[in-house]
Enzyme design. Structure first.
Site, mmCIF file in Angstrom:
data_model
loop_
_atom_site.group_PDB
_atom_site.id
_atom_site.type_symbol
_atom_site.label_atom_id
_atom_site.label_comp_id
_atom_site.label_asym_id
_atom_site.label_seq_id
_atom_site.Cartn_x
_atom_site.Cartn_y
_atom_site.Cartn_z
ATOM 1 N N LYS A 10 -1.821 5.307 2.777
ATOM 2 C CA LYS A 10 -0.579 4.715 2.269
ATOM 3 C C LYS A 10 0.501 5.766 2.376
ATOM 4 O O LYS A 10 0.219 6.965 2.301
ATOM 5 C CB LYS A 10 -0.741 4.302 0.805
ATOM 6 C CG LYS A 10 0.304 3.333 0.315
ATOM 7 C CD LYS A 10 0.050 1.932 0.861
ATOM 8 C CE LYS A 10 0.330 0.867 -0.140
ATOM 9 N NZ LYS A 10 -0.443 -0.338 0.069
HETATM 10 N N1 GLU Z 1 0.621 -3.082 2.328
HETATM 11 C C1 GLU Z 1 -0.408 -4.059 2.381
HETATM 12 C C2 GLU Z 1 -1.469 -3.806 1.331
HETATM 13 O O1 GLU Z 1 -1.224 -3.193 0.333
HETATM 14 C C3 GLU Z 1 -0.987 -4.243 3.772
HETATM 15 C C4 GLU Z 1 -1.569 -3.041 4.415
HETATM 16 C C5 GLU Z 1 -1.889 -3.274 5.876
HETATM 17 O O2 GLU Z 1 -1.726 -4.386 6.364
HETATM 18 O O3 GLU Z 1 -2.265 -2.313 6.516
HETATM 19 O O4 GLU Z 1 -2.555 -4.294 1.437
#
Ligand code: GLU
Length: 430
Positions: free
Chosen positions: A120
């Site tokens: 992240k």
């Molecule tokens: N930001 C989204 C989550 O928290 C998607 C992450 C992604 O698709 O890689 O799951």
């Protein structure tokens, strides 16, 4: 201090000590580990990220001055495949928050059995305070700063709070220009015209709706006789509301940052623009009653779906919850103390890493489509998402029954056992 899987004064005590996202994420890991026979060195590694990139992002503003932002990319674990996870543009973004969210992505990918690890990232910035041109320069420069740690086989970012398909398009372009070839698989959540998947934007809300339907069925409840309150009317909340309404549930309350609207006879979620369609339109919608966001959490409904920001269900708000079931649409909406309150009150809470995992699952589909340069119909995306969600749901149900634990613990047990087995099979190098 130890946490006790049976529950717990200790948990409450520890919770009051530290409710930061990373502390919550570590406690959840340790709790699940107690149910599994895992080498303690693997658990120790999983308590920490593999790597955190912290970068300085200088950006020329429209008035010619230069503003300097701080950005991060936390990579937690890649034993099962490339790192995967979103990028946030939000003033509150910190290193530790990125680490916690990266840990959650590791479990989210594992519970869905996707061949990805967890990451992240983000930039501490208020994107609403920037012009489109400033956001573009910010996205491109940030991409350059993290270019050496991302890539379609290394780490694949995606949208999260404050970022959208256009942000992903700029990142894909900046990366591709520097690499000298068009590489759509470096990010997911792109506009379909440059290799994005159909159905990606609606996918997290769709999975929340699917899991809500399944948990109601598990407790022999009829969806058509179910009332639902949803905090947050962004892409997750609005898409979940619309699907649940299509399937016969009654959406009695939804909210955005400016407050909640309530109609005991049911709202029409399709007539209320989501935050992405028209910011802060919820409060302008004509309804019998308005409430505060806190009052929404305390409504006497069958299902409560927190789908806005993290840490909204706390030791103060959880005792007020009257819903029979909670389904987490947002990432990390429940503190450790609140999770204990729900456990003591026997209120089932379906965790974020399962409920909103439709987003990363369709990201996986997008990545496959990009690699193969062959694109799927919306019907195929939605059918495959339905089937992946049901597989994950059934795996979690099996552990829920095997171990007599909370839904969160059961979900973590599925995820952690997959990650730990992969570490065990690969071993320690050298
Ligand atoms: N930001 C989204 C989550 O928290 C998607 C992450 C992604 O698709 O890689 O799951």
């Amino acid at each position: 201090m130890s946490t006790d899987s049976s529950g717990t004064h200790d948990d409450r005590q520890e919770a009051s000590d530290d409710e930061s996202a990373v502390a919550i994420a570590r406690r959840q890991l340790l709790r699940a580990a107690k149910h599994l026979d895992i080498d303690s060195s693997v658990i120790e590694r999983l308590k920490h990220p593999k790597k955190v990139q912290e970068v300085t992002v200088p950006v020329e503003q429209d008035d010619g001055t230069v503003e300097v932002y701080t950005g991060y990319r936390a990579q937690h674990d890649s034993v099962r495949g490339p790192y995967k996870g979103g990028l946030r543009f939000q003033p509150e973004v910190t290193r530790d928050e990125c680490v916690a969210l990266a840990m959650w992505m590791t479990w989210k990918c594992a519970v869905m059995d996707l061949p990805f690890g967890g990451a992240k990232g983000g930039i501490a910035v208020d994107p609403k305070a920037l012009s489109d041109e400033e956001r573009e320069r910010l996205s491109r420069r940030f991409t350059e700063e993290i270019r050496h740690v991302i890539g379609p086989t290394r780490d694949i970012p995606a949208p999260d709070m404050g970022t959208d398909p256009q942000t992903m398009a700029w990142i894909m372009d900046a990366y591709s220009m520097q690499e000298g070839e068009t590489i759509p698989g470096v990010v997911t959540g792109k506009p379909p015209v440059i290799g994005g998947s159909k159905g990606r934007e609606g996918a997290p809300g769709r999975s929340v709706a699917i899991v809500t339907r399944e948990v109601l069925d598990y407790y022999d409840r009829d969806l058509t006789e179910t009332t639902v309150a949803i905090q947050g009317y962004g892409s997750v909340g609005a898409n979940a509301a619309r699907l649940l309404d299509d399937w016969g549930a009654t959406i009695v309350s939804v909210s955005d940052v400016s407050g909640a609207i309530y109609d005991p006879d049911g709202l029409d979620p399709r007539s209320i623009p989501s935050h992405d369609e028209e910011p802060e339109a919820v409060a302008r919608h004509e309804v019998p009653e308005t409430l505060s966001n806190r009052e929404l959490l305390a409504l006497d409904v069958d299902v409560l779906i927190p789908a806005a920001v993290g840490n909204v269900l706390t030791d103060e708000t959880a005792p007020e919850v009257q819903a029979d079931i909670v389904v987490e649409g947002a990432n990390g909406p429940t503190t450790t103390a609140a999770a204990e309150v729900f456990r003591e009150r026997s209120i089932p809470v379906v965790p974020d890493i399962l409920a909103n995992a439709g987003g990363v699952t369709v990201s996986y589909f997008e990545w496959l489509q990009d690699i193969n340069r062959r694109y799927w119909s919306l019907q195929r995306v939605n059918d495959e998402l339905e089937s992946e969600m049901l597989d994950a749901w059934n795996d979690v149900c099996a552990e829920f029954e095997n171990h007599d634990v909370t839904w969160r613990d059961a979900t973590y047990i599925v995820a952690l056992s997959r990650v730990a087995d992969a570490h065990d099979a690969r071993g320690l190098w050298p």
